[in-house]
Structure formats: C-alpha cells, structure tokens
Enzyme design. Structure first.
Site, mmCIF file in Angstrom:
data_model
loop_
_atom_site.group_PDB
_atom_site.id
_atom_site.type_symbol
_atom_site.label_atom_id
_atom_site.label_comp_id
_atom_site.label_asym_id
_atom_site.label_seq_id
_atom_site.Cartn_x
_atom_site.Cartn_y
_atom_site.Cartn_z
ATOM 1 N N LYS A 104 0.817 -1.187 0.000
ATOM 2 C CA LYS A 104 0.000 0.000 0.000
ATOM 3 C C LYS A 104 0.861 1.251 0.000
ATOM 4 O O LYS A 104 1.971 1.214 0.544
ATOM 5 C CB LYS A 104 -0.955 -0.027 1.196
ATOM 6 C CG LYS A 104 -0.367 0.423 2.534
ATOM 7 C CD LYS A 104 0.779 -0.340 3.093
ATOM 8 C CE LYS A 104 0.401 -1.691 3.592
ATOM 9 N NZ LYS A 104 1.588 -2.404 4.135
ATOM 10 N N ASP A 184 4.268 6.163 3.117
ATOM 11 C CA ASP A 184 4.788 4.999 3.847
ATOM 12 C C ASP A 184 3.991 4.720 5.113
ATOM 13 O O ASP A 184 3.478 3.612 5.297
ATOM 14 C CB ASP A 184 6.261 5.213 4.187
ATOM 15 C CG ASP A 184 6.900 3.950 4.763
ATOM 16 O OD1 ASP A 184 6.842 2.899 4.107
ATOM 17 O OD2 ASP A 184 7.439 4.023 5.881
#
Length: 332
Positions: A104, A184
């Site tokens: 992701k 992140d």
C-alpha cells in the site's frame, strides 16, 4: 497466465515481485501459514537475494521481474516493490493475466491507481492493497462498540503512527521511488479514518515537513472532517519515538487501542474503554491479520467473495487532497 480456479478451494499459486523487508518479515511467513495460497516463485533483480528468499520460504528463485511474469504456473503475484515502481509492474502483471496483491498504496496518485483498477476490471482480475489491519478483529470489535453506543455519539478520532529515523539511503528517502512519510506510514491513519468514519472525509488542513537533504516529506499532520461533523486528527512520520495507536472520543466516553497496525498474531488485543463508570480493559483473542487478508485475497481470486476496489480509489483521492492542502498551506 492465470488458471481459472473457480470455487474449487485449490491454493492460489503466488509469485512475488521483489524481495522487500515487509515480504521477509510479515507477508511470506504468513503465506507459509495460509493454506489458501502457495508460494511458487520469488523474483529479484539480484539472483542471490532471490535465492535467499526461496531458501527460507520455498518456491523457485527467479532473476528478473519479467521472467517471473512470463511463467505459466501462477495465478497471482504479490508486489512489494517501492510505490514508485508499482504502476509499471502491477500493470505488467495485469497484462499477463495475473491477480495482484500490492503493498500500500497501490500507486503514487489517484489517476494511476484508477488506470490499474480499470484494467483489472476489464480483465476480470482482483487487485487488493495489503492493508492487513482491516482484517484484524480488534478494529471490528472497536467499531462495533462505537456503533452500539458504548461511548455515546463519536465526535473525534485521534491517530498517530510514527517510526524511528530511516537509515541513510533507504528507498523511503528517494523521491523517484515515491518516497516520503505520507505514502509509507501516513496512509495508515488515513485509511483507518475511512474504515471508521466512511467515505466523504474532507481535508480541513494539512502540514507536511520536508527533509532538508532528500526533499521528501518526513513528518505530517492532517485534520479531517467527517460528513456528520466529527473530526479526525492524524499524525505520522519518520524520526519519531515509535507510536502506533488511536482513540475514538465520544460524548459519553472514549475507547483507545494500542498496537493498532502492527499487532503480532500472538497478541491478545486490549481495548481501553473509559466512561463515567470508570475504565474497563476489554481483552480479545489473538488474531492473524495477514493470514486473514491472504484468505480474503484468495477468495477474491477464486470469485468466491469479490474484493471491493472502492477503498483503493477513495484513499488515493484523500492522499492527493492532503498533498494539495499541505501545498496550499505553504504558498498561502
């Protein structure tokens, strides 16, 4: 080329594009513990790295991502490559007829993510982001408590996810690879806000602190407004004391959860419920969020339970609006 598994229950034959740390620590140990998926091959541009992964987790070591995609014994691939490379390699995996589990977020922005999801839709393929926390029962239990009125009407969410400084040269400091704290760690509290509050979140303000040497964002804060008037305040970043928790604050109490995104499968999660009657620790059974996610992915690949792609696009749009709000705050 992918086979048609249907609902036979046969394990999904999985290849891995890239030997990332998250694959070594979290995902591939979970693949080994999940009967619904089977590791067939793992690819790296570095032959020795591919061999190290294959020696530990099984499957065949492959040198080069294109060679892995050319195989005829795969149904799906897991893509833990840096986010800046995912648009290309997820696209190439879809073109090869393979379902995709991606780290992701799927890509660096909403347009590229929408392009990939449209291609997957045309080909009848599943694309899933590896937000494993969505599959841990602790969050569903907390959401149930809130929906049943345990804290009254919820009015605010506070969530923080921060990690110690990354090593010099880490890919997260490289803007060409989609580096930065927002993509992140920041996507976690943003995705949590969507999980708890639903779609329709508006960005009330955002701050992104840039690193002096790299130019990528290293820390950030965002204020969100929910459709019902509630607010979410999220903080994230590198170079911080490790913090990984959230609180939902309501008119009659609050509920707090620690180890929100990274609970080990042996952990007995504790929801701390505070009301006028006092504080109560609600302890639940351990859960394996990565195994649950892999089972859900396998069900999507088999067509048993289709994976909803809407959260991918909703999050990509929200991240883009956070970026724009932060840029306006600097230039305004």
């Amino acid at each position: 080329m992918s086979s048609t598994l249907g609902s036979t229950g046969a394990p999904v034959r999985l290849g891995v594009l890239g030997c990332a740390d998250i694959a070594w620590r979290r995902v591939l140990p979970s693949v080994a513990a999940t009967p619904s998926v089977r590791l067939v091959a793992v690819a790296s541009r570095d032959a020795a790295k591919a061999r190290r992964f294959a020696d530990r987790f099984g499957g065949e070591a492959v040198t080069g991502y294109a060679d892995l995609l050319a195989r005829d014994d795969l149904d799906a691939v897991y893509v833990p490559l840096p986010v800046g490379l995912r648009h290309e390699w997820v696209g190439r995996a879809l073109a090869a007829g393979l379902h995709v589990l991606s780290e992701k977020p799927l890509t660096v922005g909403p347009d590229t993510s929408a392009e990939l999801l449209a291609e997957a839709g045309r080909r009848g393929l599943t694309v899933m982001e590896n937000f494993a926390f969505r599959y841990h029962r602790q969050h569903h239990e907390l959401r149930r408590l809130v929906s049943e009125g345990a804290i009254g009407r919820p009015r605010a969410l506070m969530c923080e996810f921060g990690v110690p400084e990354r090593a010099p040269g880490d890919i997260r400091h490289d803007p060409s690879l989609g580096g930065g704290a927002l993509l992140d760690v920041g996507v976690y509290p943003l995705a949590l806000a969507q999980f708890l509050w639903g779609d329709g979140l508006r960005v009330g303000g955002a701050v992104l602190e840039r690193g002096a040497d790299t130019g990528v964002d290293v820390r950030g804060s965002v204020l969100l407004r929910a459709p019902d008037g509630g607010t979410a305040q999220v903080g994230f970043g590198f170079g911080l004391h490790y913090r990984n928790e959230y609180t939902v604050w309501g008119e009659a109490g609050a509920v707090r959860l620690d180890r929100a995104f990274t609970p080990p499968e042996t952990l007995r999660p504790t929801l701390e419920l505070r009301t006028g009657a006092g504080t109560e620790d609600l302890v639940s059974e351990p859960d394996h969020q990565f195994r649950n996610l892999l089972d859900a992915f396998a069900d999507g690949v088999r067509g048993v339970a289709p994976v909803d792609a809407a959260p991918v696009l909703e999050l990509a749009d929200l991240v883009d609006r956070v970026r724009r709000s932060a840029a306006e705050a600097v230039t305004g």
